[in-house]
Design a protein around this motif. Structure first.
Motif, short mmCIF file in Angstrom:
data_model
loop_
_atom_site.label_atom_id
_atom_site.label_comp_id
_atom_site.label_asym_id
_atom_site.label_seq_id
_atom_site.Cartn_x
_atom_site.Cartn_y
_atom_site.Cartn_z
N UNK A 1 0.84 -1.18 0.00
CA UNK A 1 0.00 0.00 0.00
C UNK A 1 0.89 1.25 0.00
N UNK A 2 0.56 2.23 -0.81
CA UNK A 2 1.37 3.43 -1.00
C UNK A 2 1.50 4.27 0.27
N UNK A 3 0.43 4.38 1.05
CA UNK A 3 0.42 5.27 2.19
C UNK A 3 0.94 4.62 3.48
N UNK A 4 1.52 3.45 3.42
CA UNK A 4 1.98 2.80 4.64
C UNK A 4 3.50 2.76 4.74
N UNK A 5 4.22 3.29 3.78
CA UNK A 5 5.68 3.24 3.81
C UNK A 5 6.29 4.30 4.70
N UNK A 6 7.56 4.08 5.03
CA UNK A 6 8.29 5.02 5.85
C UNK A 6 8.48 6.36 5.14
N UNK A 7 8.68 6.31 3.84
CA UNK A 7 8.90 7.55 3.10
C UNK A 7 7.70 8.50 3.23
N UNK A 8 6.50 7.95 3.21
CA UNK A 8 5.31 8.78 3.37
C UNK A 8 5.26 9.36 4.78
N UNK A 9 5.65 8.58 5.76
CA UNK A 9 5.69 9.07 7.14
C UNK A 9 6.69 10.19 7.31
N UNK A 10 7.89 10.02 6.75
CA UNK A 10 8.90 11.07 6.84
C UNK A 10 8.47 12.31 6.07
N UNK A 11 7.89 12.12 4.90
CA UNK A 11 7.41 13.25 4.11
C UNK A 11 6.30 14.00 4.86
N UNK A 12 5.41 13.26 5.51
CA UNK A 12 4.35 13.89 6.29
C UNK A 12 4.93 14.68 7.46
N UNK A 13 5.91 14.11 8.14
CA UNK A 13 6.54 14.80 9.27
C UNK A 13 7.23 16.07 8.80
N UNK A 14 7.97 16.00 7.69
CA UNK A 14 8.64 17.18 7.15
C UNK A 14 7.63 18.25 6.73
N UNK A 15 6.53 17.82 6.15
CA UNK A 15 5.48 18.76 5.76
C UNK A 15 4.90 19.46 6.99
N UNK A 16 4.65 18.69 8.05
CA UNK A 16 4.11 19.27 9.28
C UNK A 16 5.10 20.26 9.90
N UNK A 17 6.39 19.91 9.90
CA UNK A 17 7.41 20.81 10.45
C UNK A 17 7.46 22.10 9.64
N UNK A 18 7.46 21.98 8.31
CA UNK A 18 7.51 23.15 7.44
C UNK A 18 6.29 24.04 7.65
N UNK A 19 5.11 23.44 7.68
CA UNK A 19 3.89 24.23 7.85
C UNK A 19 3.85 24.89 9.23
N UNK A 20 4.25 24.16 10.28
CA UNK A 20 4.25 24.71 11.62
C UNK A 20 5.20 25.90 11.73
N UNK A 21 6.39 25.74 11.20
CA UNK A 21 7.37 26.83 11.26
C UNK A 21 6.89 28.04 10.46
N UNK A 22 6.36 27.79 9.28
CA UNK A 22 5.88 28.88 8.44
C UNK A 22 4.74 29.63 9.11
N UNK A 23 3.79 28.90 9.64
CA UNK A 23 2.65 29.55 10.29
C UNK A 23 3.06 30.25 11.59
N UNK A 24 4.06 29.72 12.30
CA UNK A 24 4.57 30.39 13.49
C UNK A 24 5.17 31.74 13.15
N UNK A 25 5.96 31.79 12.08
CA UNK A 25 6.56 33.05 11.65
C UNK A 25 5.47 34.01 11.16
N UNK A 26 4.53 33.51 10.37
CA UNK A 26 3.44 34.35 9.87
C UNK A 26 2.61 34.92 11.02
N UNK A 27 2.28 34.09 11.99
CA UNK A 27 1.46 34.55 13.12
C UNK A 27 2.22 35.59 13.93
N UNK A 28 3.51 35.35 14.16
CA UNK A 28 4.30 36.34 14.91
C UNK A 28 4.36 37.66 14.15
N UNK A 29 4.59 37.62 12.84
CA UNK A 29 4.64 38.84 12.04
C UNK A 29 3.29 39.55 12.08
#
Length: 161
Positions: A1-29
């Motif tokens: 199954x495509x959505x059960x691999x480690x690569x998808x998990x790592x990609x999801x984590x990186x996406x969450x980190x990127x979005x969280x950091x971006x929104x933190x900077x945007x909210x502070x600004x």
């Protein structure tokens, strides 16, 4: 199954980190760049959250004509306490972002973890594991180095001009 691999998990984590950091900077600004009162800014920020959550609840059938129970089904005193506590945390974060920065907010969040562990140990006797102690130590070293910086490694008589 495509959505059960480690690569998808790592990609999801990186996406969450990127979005969280971006929104933190945007909210502070946003919080620092807007001249409106902090209370009006909170209303502006939270209206979007309310609209998004109501839309999600309607789509999931938890409120509206398709709902089988009321929105507050299962709420008791402690659920209300949690709502008030989380609302208070949201207000504290907005004051922190307005008068400090997102780094201070991140350290405040990080400090809440060892504080919770200590409270749990003192109140309930929950054992502290090696991961708790090591993680707290790493976080405290990071906090010290961030705010004191390279001055920790200066010789006592060194003066930078």
């Amino acid at each position: 199954d495509f959505f059960s691999g480690r690569a998808v998990g790592y990609a999801s984590a990186l996406c969450c980190v990127f979005l969280s950091a971006t929104m933190g900077v945007f909210t502070e600004a946003y919080m620092k760049g807007n001249r409106a009162s902090i209370h009006f800014q909170n209303v502006q920020l939270y209206v979007f959250g309310i609209v998004a959550n109501v839309a999600a609840l309607v789509l999931r059938g938890e409120i509206g004509p398709r709902a089988e129970t009321s929105l507050f089904h299962g709420f008791n005193f402690w659920a209300c306490v949690v709502v008030v506590a989380n609302g208070s945390c949201g207000l504290a974060v907005s004051f922190l972002l307005r008068y400090a920065d997102s780094i201070a907010k991140t350290y405040a969040t990080a400090l809440s973890i060892p504080a919770t562990c200590m409270a749990s140990y003192l109140c309930f006797g929950t054992p502290l594991g090696a991961a708790n102690v090591l993680g707290t130590g790493v976080m405290l070293v990071s906090l010290t180095y961030f705010y004191v910086g390279a001055a920790l490694f200066d010789e006592p008589g060194d003066q930078k001009s």
